[in-house]
Design a protein around this motif. Structure first.
Motif, PDB file in Angstrom:
ATOM      1  N   SER A  94     -10.360  10.567  -7.761  1.00  0.00           N
ATOM      2  CA  SER A  94     -11.217  11.959  -7.242  1.00  0.00           C
ATOM      3  C   SER A  94     -11.248  12.512  -8.577  1.00  0.00           C
ATOM      4  O   SER A  94     -10.484  13.346  -8.803  1.00  0.00           O
ATOM      5  CB  SER A  94     -10.396  12.314  -6.248  1.00  0.00           C
ATOM      6  OG  SER A  94     -11.091  13.464  -5.635  1.00  0.00           O
ATOM      7  N   GLY A 106      -7.374   2.839  -1.244  1.00  0.00           N
ATOM      8  CA  GLY A 106      -8.070   2.410  -0.331  1.00  0.00           C
ATOM      9  C   GLY A 106      -9.345   2.817   0.230  1.00  0.00           C
ATOM     10  O   GLY A 106      -9.759   3.098   1.229  1.00  0.00           O
ATOM     11  N   THR A 107     -10.145   3.381  -0.931  1.00  0.00           N
ATOM     12  CA  THR A 107     -11.142   3.928  -0.583  1.00  0.00           C
ATOM     13  C   THR A 107     -12.616   2.992  -0.267  1.00  0.00           C
ATOM     14  O   THR A 107     -13.707   3.488   0.344  1.00  0.00           O
ATOM     15  CB  THR A 107     -11.904   4.757  -1.991  1.00  0.00           C
ATOM     16  OG1 THR A 107     -11.988   3.812  -3.085  1.00  0.00           O
ATOM     17  CG2 THR A 107     -10.835   5.883  -2.090  1.00  0.00           C
ATOM     18  N   VAL A 108     -12.542   1.829  -0.368  1.00  0.00           N
ATOM     19  CA  VAL A 108     -13.195   0.889  -0.057  1.00  0.00           C
ATOM     20  C   VAL A 108     -12.624  -0.222   0.870  1.00  0.00           C
ATOM     21  O   VAL A 108     -11.272  -0.394   0.556  1.00  0.00           O
ATOM     22  CB  VAL A 108     -14.297   0.283  -1.467  1.00  0.00           C
ATOM     23  CG1 VAL A 108     -14.971   1.371  -1.965  1.00  0.00           C
ATOM     24  CG2 VAL A 108     -13.062  -0.473  -2.181  1.00  0.00           C
ATOM     25  N   GLU A 142       0.634  -1.113   0.062  1.00  0.00           N
ATOM     26  CA  GLU A 142      -0.016   0.106   0.040  1.00  0.00           C
ATOM     27  C   GLU A 142       0.814   1.273  -0.075  1.00  0.00           C
ATOM     28  O   GLU A 142       0.524   2.391  -0.587  1.00  0.00           O
ATOM     29  CB  GLU A 142      -0.768  -0.095   1.028  1.00  0.00           C
ATOM     30  CG  GLU A 142      -1.911  -0.902   1.134  1.00  0.00           C
ATOM     31  CD  GLU A 142      -3.320  -0.566   0.076  1.00  0.00           C
ATOM     32  OE1 GLU A 142      -4.070   0.411   0.474  1.00  0.00           O
ATOM     33  OE2 GLU A 142      -3.142  -1.021  -1.085  1.00  0.00           O
ATOM     34  N   TYR A 169      -5.355   9.871  -8.293  1.00  0.00           N
ATOM     35  CA  TYR A 169      -5.885   8.572  -7.664  1.00  0.00           C
ATOM     36  C   TYR A 169      -5.973   8.552  -5.947  1.00  0.00           C
ATOM     37  O   TYR A 169      -5.200   9.102  -5.433  1.00  0.00           O
ATOM     38  CB  TYR A 169      -4.868   7.586  -8.038  1.00  0.00           C
ATOM     39  CG  TYR A 169      -4.742   7.427  -9.665  1.00  0.00           C
ATOM     40  CD1 TYR A 169      -5.545   6.673 -10.224  1.00  0.00           C
ATOM     41  CD2 TYR A 169      -3.793   8.212 -10.163  1.00  0.00           C
ATOM     42  CE1 TYR A 169      -5.332   6.536 -11.545  1.00  0.00           C
ATOM     43  CE2 TYR A 169      -3.758   8.103 -11.745  1.00  0.00           C
ATOM     44  CZ  TYR A 169      -4.439   7.261 -12.430  1.00  0.00           C
ATOM     45  OH  TYR A 169      -4.458   6.990 -13.570  1.00  0.00           O
ATOM     46  N   VAL A 170      -6.700   7.828  -5.746  1.00  0.00           N
ATOM     47  CA  VAL A 170      -7.087   7.597  -4.308  1.00  0.00           C
ATOM     48  C   VAL A 170      -6.840   6.276  -3.707  1.00  0.00           C
ATOM     49  O   VAL A 170      -7.739   5.348  -4.393  1.00  0.00           O
ATOM     50  CB  VAL A 170      -8.440   8.262  -3.726  1.00  0.00           C
ATOM     51  CG1 VAL A 170      -8.692   7.998  -2.346  1.00  0.00           C
ATOM     52  CG2 VAL A 170      -8.709   9.507  -4.189  1.00  0.00           C
ATOM     53  N   TRP A 227      -8.460   0.810  -6.059  1.00  0.00           N
ATOM     54  CA  TRP A 227      -8.321   2.322  -6.046  1.00  0.00           C
ATOM     55  C   TRP A 227      -9.554   2.929  -6.501  1.00  0.00           C
ATOM     56  O   TRP A 227     -10.435   2.208  -6.861  1.00  0.00           O
ATOM     57  CB  TRP A 227      -7.159   2.352  -7.100  1.00  0.00           C
ATOM     58  CG  TRP A 227      -5.666   2.638  -6.477  1.00  0.00           C
ATOM     59  CD1 TRP A 227      -5.543   1.282  -5.428  1.00  0.00           C
ATOM     60  CD2 TRP A 227      -4.625   2.668  -7.006  1.00  0.00           C
ATOM     61  NE1 TRP A 227      -4.156   1.493  -5.356  1.00  0.00           N
ATOM     62  CE2 TRP A 227      -3.456   2.291  -6.279  1.00  0.00           C
ATOM     63  CE3 TRP A 227      -4.412   3.419  -8.265  1.00  0.00           C
ATOM     64  CZ2 TRP A 227      -2.207   2.349  -6.468  1.00  0.00           C
ATOM     65  CZ3 TRP A 227      -2.872   3.893  -8.387  1.00  0.00           C
ATOM     66  CH2 TRP A 227      -1.934   3.472  -7.677  1.00  0.00           C
ATOM     67  N   ALA A 228      -9.526   4.538  -6.265  1.00  0.00           N
ATOM     68  CA  ALA A 228     -10.730   5.220  -6.972  1.00  0.00           C
ATOM     69  C   ALA A 228      -9.823   6.433  -7.599  1.00  0.00           C
ATOM     70  O   ALA A 228      -8.466   6.504  -7.281  1.00  0.00           O
ATOM     71  CB  ALA A 228     -11.572   5.499  -5.950  1.00  0.00           C
TER      72      ALA A 228
END
Length: 399
Positions: free
Chosen positions: A200, A190-192, A59, A187-188, A197-198
């Motif tokens: 923004s 550990g959003t879930v 991570e 990029y974000v 990734w997610a």
């Protein structure tokens, strides 16, 4: 009311702002203590501890990669994107107006559904118009409408696709996210709880096929591609210990191997069937393919099915390296037991398949295609032309 304002002390020559900078955050000693607490919270079991340490490390590396990807951006043909928008939507309009070609489609749809003044961008209005026209659909969502073969429904789907292009990747999007021939998404990590990734803004993880053609390198540069194709079944083979699937995964094209082994009729059937089993589908043709895969790879299929059953029962699930989803609380469980309507039961059934990805977590975005992981660099020398025809090995972080 009297405001008690604390003015800065007069005569300070080292002050570079009107007010003092507020003090916040932890001190170095606090951070060291917090780090020690986190280390003590790691599992005592040596194997579980090593896995979780690997996850944290991956991570951290992923966070650095995300920053580099955002800074470097993705090569983007802005003029080609503009030309595509003009071709598909017509001339540029203000932010709150429909482009000419989209407006024309909206008018045609209103006539076809016999609903003057219809706003097809409103789900409520569109659903009401569909019911009025005799289509007994539960929603106006594209995935449900795609099950109906009718010219009017096709008009609805065509409008939705064009409207999505205008709203998600139209001129406003291009002005905001593409600069100097580069697309710079944020990029974000550990959003879930599953670790995916997610992005923004910018929709970096879901670039539609309609605009992928504008992902082009500048003259004199090429894409160097790290293609993580067929990632999910290969990781499933490793963590489930299914030797048959591991053997199949040694092939360059796993789906073609399934086809050659007569387990499926087409390569596309192999792909959809495998992904359907992993992510929770089971109806139609994919159900038959899933049954064949279950007979051939029993350990792997049992591995994901156990997670699905745990999710349906509200139990906690944990990924291979230790990323966890806590059990459902009693309030959720009671609501599921007490609710008998079809919608709620459908949600409950989906909770099972939804846990399947917990057994496969990735340090990085999973892109359906080669473009997403491409980085462009200078062209190799002319005597390296033979290199261009070689397959680029996939580089993945398995977390």
């Amino acid at each position: 009311m009297t405001l008690n304002i604390q003015w800065p002390a007069a005569g300070r020559i080292d002050q570079d702002a009107l007010f003092d900078t507020p003090a916040f955050g932890e001190s170095l000693a606090d951070l060291i203590q917090l780090y020690a607490q986190r280390r003590r919270a790691l599992p005592q079991d040596a194997v579980a501890r090593k896995r979780l340490e690997l996850l944290v490390h991956a991570e951290s590396v992923g966070a650095l990669i995300a920053c580099e990807m955002e800074h470097a951006g993705l090569s983007w043909d802005e003029s080609g994107h503009r030309a595509l928008l003009r071709e598909q939507l017509g001339q540029k309009v203000s932010d709150y107006a429909r482009p000419p070609k989209l407006a024309a489609k909206a008018q045609e749809l209103a006539i076809a559904l016999q609903s003057p003044g219809l706003n097809p961008d409103s789900p409520q209005e569109l659903l009401k118009a569909l019911h009025k026209a005799g289509f007994a659909v539960r929603s106006a969502r594209a995935w449900e409408l795609e099950q109906i073969s009718h010219p009017v429904i096709q008009q609805v789907l065509d409008y939705k696709k064009l409207s999505r292009l205008a709203s998600a990747h139209g001129d406003t999007w291009l002005d905001q996210w593409a600069k100097n021939g580069r697309f710079h998404p944020h990029y974000v990590l550990g959003t879930v709880v599953s670790g995916r990734w997610a992005a923004s803004g910018g929709g970096a993880l879901q670039l539609p096929h309609a605009i992928r053609q504008v992902v082009r390198t500048q003259p004199g540069r090429i894409f160097v591609v790290a293609d993580g194709r067929q990632l999910e079944p290969r990781i499933l083979a490793a963590i489930s210990g299914d030797q048959q699937l591991q053997q199949a995964g040694q092939q360059d094209d796993l789906y073609q191997w399934l086809l050659d082994s007569k387990l499926v009729s087409t390569r596309q059937e192999a792909k959809l069937g495998m992904l359907s089993v992993i992510y929770g589908g089971g109806g139609g043709a994919s159900g038959a393919v899933g049954a064949a895969l279950t007979r051939s790879f029993p350990a792997a299929m049992r591995f994901v099915e156990q997670a699905a059953q745990a999710g349906q029962q509200g139990a906690g699930v944990r990924s291979f390296l230790g990323r966890g989803c806590p059990p459902a609380d009693e309030q959720w469980m009671r609501a599921q037991r007490d609710t008998a309507d079809e919608g709620s039961q459908r949600v409950r059934r989906c909770c099972g398949p939804g846990t399947r990805p917990f057994h496969q977590e990735f340090c990085g975005p999973v892109h359906r295609g080669r473009v997403g992981l491409g980085v462009d660099g200078p062209c190799p020398p002319s005597d390296s032309s033979s290199w261009l025809g070689r397959a680029v090995p996939a580089g993945i972080f398995c977390a």
